[in-house]
Design an enzyme around this catalytic site. Structure first.
Site, PDB file in Angstrom:
ATOM      1  CG  ASN B  78      26.471  10.859   8.355  1.00 12.16           C
ATOM      2  OD1 ASN B  78      26.129  12.365   8.053  1.00 12.16           O
ATOM      3  ND2 ASN B  78      26.195  10.307   7.476  1.00 12.16           N
ATOM      4  CB  ILE B  86      25.809   6.548  15.463  1.00  9.85           C
ATOM      5  CG1 ILE B  86      24.728   7.117  16.656  1.00  9.85           C
ATOM      6  CG2 ILE B  86      26.880   7.946  14.701  1.00  9.85           C
ATOM      7  CD1 ILE B  86      25.294   7.488  18.290  1.00  9.85           C
ATOM      8  CB  CYS B  87      26.483   6.048  10.123  1.00 13.33           C
ATOM      9  SG  CYS B  87      27.963   5.743   8.337  1.00 13.33           S
ATOM     10  CG  LEU B  88      31.349   8.999  13.855  1.00 10.82           C
ATOM     11  CD1 LEU B  88      31.480  10.449  12.946  1.00 10.82           C
ATOM     12  CD2 LEU B  88      31.101  10.094  15.269  1.00 10.82           C
ATOM     13  CD  GLN B 121      22.812   3.484   9.954  1.00 10.71           C
ATOM     14  OE1 GLN B 121      24.224   3.962  10.204  1.00 10.71           O
ATOM     15  NE2 GLN B 121      22.024   2.469  10.205  1.00 10.71           N
TER      16      GLN B 121
END
Lengths: 383, 193
Positions: B78, B86-88, B121
């Site tokens: 991610n 960052i993929c959050l 990500q």
């Protein structure tokens, strides 16, 4: 705001200096308020002789009239003082009411210390106010003696509940103490003032209830001082401006916020297509959906208190015309769920008729406004 | 306008907390550009690493999420292995103003221990995570060793130096480990104790 709906007493007599800035209404169609403020707190010294109405206001109106009354009582005092003292030397008819008035106002006079305004010189008053009716019933000896030295003859009352209590003692401090010729009320255990009339049980009860309510509110306010907003992390009641020192209550959960913070958050627009429209309408802490925010100066500790705050708020805004509805000229997106008043200019309220549509599967749906965007959105999904 | 008082409060809160393994440093005078560090969670390939995160606060913070990006290179489905993006969800549409920089950094720590390969990500890393998990763990550990370990940089030389000063190798290694790789602090400890 609410006092604007009560007719100004000065205006009524053609003597309001404040003009447009007056907090009372200058509109003849508005009603006068004739409610005794002292009765509300349970210690009107005049009892049934008070010229103001002894009726109980509900809490809602109590707030508005509470503001209005100090001014009106002020007129009341001046008029009475003048009437009794000026009329005294000429009239012989004995009347307990007038002498009682002058006695108590003499007492009030000491407290206020405004000799120019409350001159006890009967002759002066007669010159300054020649238009006053001279036929106010009053006995020469009792009223004049009491009006001049404020500590005159002790009156005999047939009914002990008619005897007024010392206004100074009821307000918290009578300098004469034991030597005061007036009846001192019993000490209220909560406010510590000698304001409980020994012979008027319903007034005592009333005063005790009022004191209890005040105490509760004070306690709630103290408890609210330490509560922090979860958005700005400040203590809500310690914010710099008065307008910011308000909680925003969410209908769905019990997390505290400043009303400005939570409203700012609910106004934020989220990126399109993320289904985030609901994110801003959820509580930032627990993400429970809330449909509305209610402003309040105190925080609650029980669900009943919360409901009371919400009901009070709804009742307050129900009297205010909805600016989106604009007397029928505009359109309010909240429709029948709007808290504000939806009334036309002629006073008739808006009637909402729901259209029901029978669907093919036998269910009935309520027809809403048809928007082109709804169809386009669906089209997009299909592709 | 950035809500300065809130950011200050958050910084004080983070500075007072020594146990959660997150910290925030100021970069220059501006409060809108900060740098955070998180410790790699134990029991994961990132254990022992210290990861640096670049934090940009938009002017409407806290009503908009902070922009966060890993500066330290990290191998994670991610997190982009190229630029640290960052993929959050909570840093995007699920942001809430009740979240703080500290909770966001803690969420990143949690993200390191529980990768979400279904919503990646970095597609290459995610594919490796799903198909060759052992290789993934090895790579992640290697990246942590290579980029995220401050103390590992030049450890051998430091030990050598201390040994030359007359201490035993074991003592030097222990002292360096307890002082977090700081050569001077380790020396002081050895001299005192």
């Amino acid at each position: 705001m609410p006092t604007k709906r009560i007719l100004c007493k000065y205006f009524k007599n053609g003597a309001c200096f404040k003009g447009d800035a007056c907090e009372f209404s200058h509109n003849w169609s508005d009603p006068e308020s004739n409610v005794c403020m002292y009765y509300q707190s349970g210690n009107c010294a005049y009892g049934r002789f008070c010229r103001y109405e002894h009726v109980k206001l509900n809490r809602q109106e109590g707030i508005s009239v509470g503001k209005a009354l100090p001014v009106q009582t002020h007129i009341n005092l001046v008029n009475r003082e003048v009437a009794s003292s000026s009329a005294t030397p000429r009239q012989g008819a004995c009347d307990v009411e007038a002498s009682q008035d002058s006695r108590s106002y003499a007492a009030a006079n000491i407290a206020w210390k405004e000799p120019s305004m409350f001159s006890l010189n009967a002759a002066d008053e007669q010159e300054n106010f020649p238009y006053l009716p001279a036929d106010v019933g009053c006995s020469v000896d009792s009223a004049s003696s009491s009006a001049t030295n404020g500590a005159g003859a002790v009156m005999k009352y047939n009914d002990p509940s008619e005897e007024p209590i010392c206004a100074l003692a009821a307000a918290g401090r009578c300098t004469r103490g034991e030597t005061c010729p007036y009846l001192h009320g019993d000490v209220c255990t909560m406010c510590g003032k000698e304001c409980l009339h020994p012979h008027r049980p319903e007034e005592r009860e009333e005063h005790k209830n009022q004191c209890e309510r005040n105490q509760k509110r004070l306690e709630a306010l103290r408890f609210s001082q330490d509560i922090e907003c979860s958005i700005c992390l400040d203590k809500v009641l310690s914010k710099p401006t008065n307008a910011e020192r308000k909680f925003g209550l969410l209908s769905g959960c019990d997390h505290p916020f400043c009303v400005s913070c939570i409203r700012d958050w609910r106004r934020t627009s989220q990126p399109q297509g993320s289904g985030a429209d609901t994110v801003v309408r959820c509580c930032p802490v627990c993400r429970v959906l809330s449909y509305y925010v209610v402003p309040s100066v105190i925080w609650y500790s029980t669900p009943e208190e919360k409901q009371e705050i919400i009901d009070g708020y709804k009742a307050r805004v129900r009297d205010i015309d909805c600016k989106h509805f604009d007397f029928g000229n505009g359109k309010c997106q909240f429709g029948s769920s709007c808290f504000y008043k939806h009334a036309y200019r002629d006073g008739t309220t808006e009637e909402i008729r729901l259209r029901h549509l029978g669907a093919a599967d036998g269910n009935t749906v309520i027809a809403k406004d048809v928007r082109l965007s709804d169809f386009l959105g669906r089209l997009h999904l299909r592709r | 306008m950035l809500d300065v008082s809130r950011v200050q409060k958050e910084l004080v809160e983070v500075a007072g907390d020594k146990v959660s393994g997150v910290s925030i440093q100021l970069l220059g005078n501006s409060l809108s550009h900060l740098q955070g560090t998180i410790d790699g969670p134990s029991g994961t390939p990132y254990e022992g690493g210290v990861f640096t995160i670049d934090i940009q606060l938009p002017s409407s913070y806290p009503f908009e999420p902070p922009k966060m990006r890993f500066i330290t290179k990290v191998w994670h489905p991610n997190i982009s292995s190229q630029n640290g993006a960052i993929c959050l969800d909570i840093l995007k549409d699920q942001w809430s103003p009740a979240l703080t920089l500290k909770t966001a950094l803690l969420s990143l720590q949690a993200l390191l221990s529980t990768p979400e390969p279904k919503d990646p990500q970095d597609a290459v890393v995610a594919e490796q995570y799903l198909k060759h998990n052992n290789t993934f763990i090895a790579t992640a550990r290697y990246w942590t060793e290579a980029f995220a370990k401050r103390s590992s940089i030049g450890l051998h030389e430091k030990i050598q130096k201390i040994v030359e000063m007359g201490f035993s190798e074991e003592a030097a290694r222990a002292a360096l480990q307890s002082s977090g790789g700081d050569e001077n602090a380790a020396l002081e400890k050895l001299c005192v104790g």
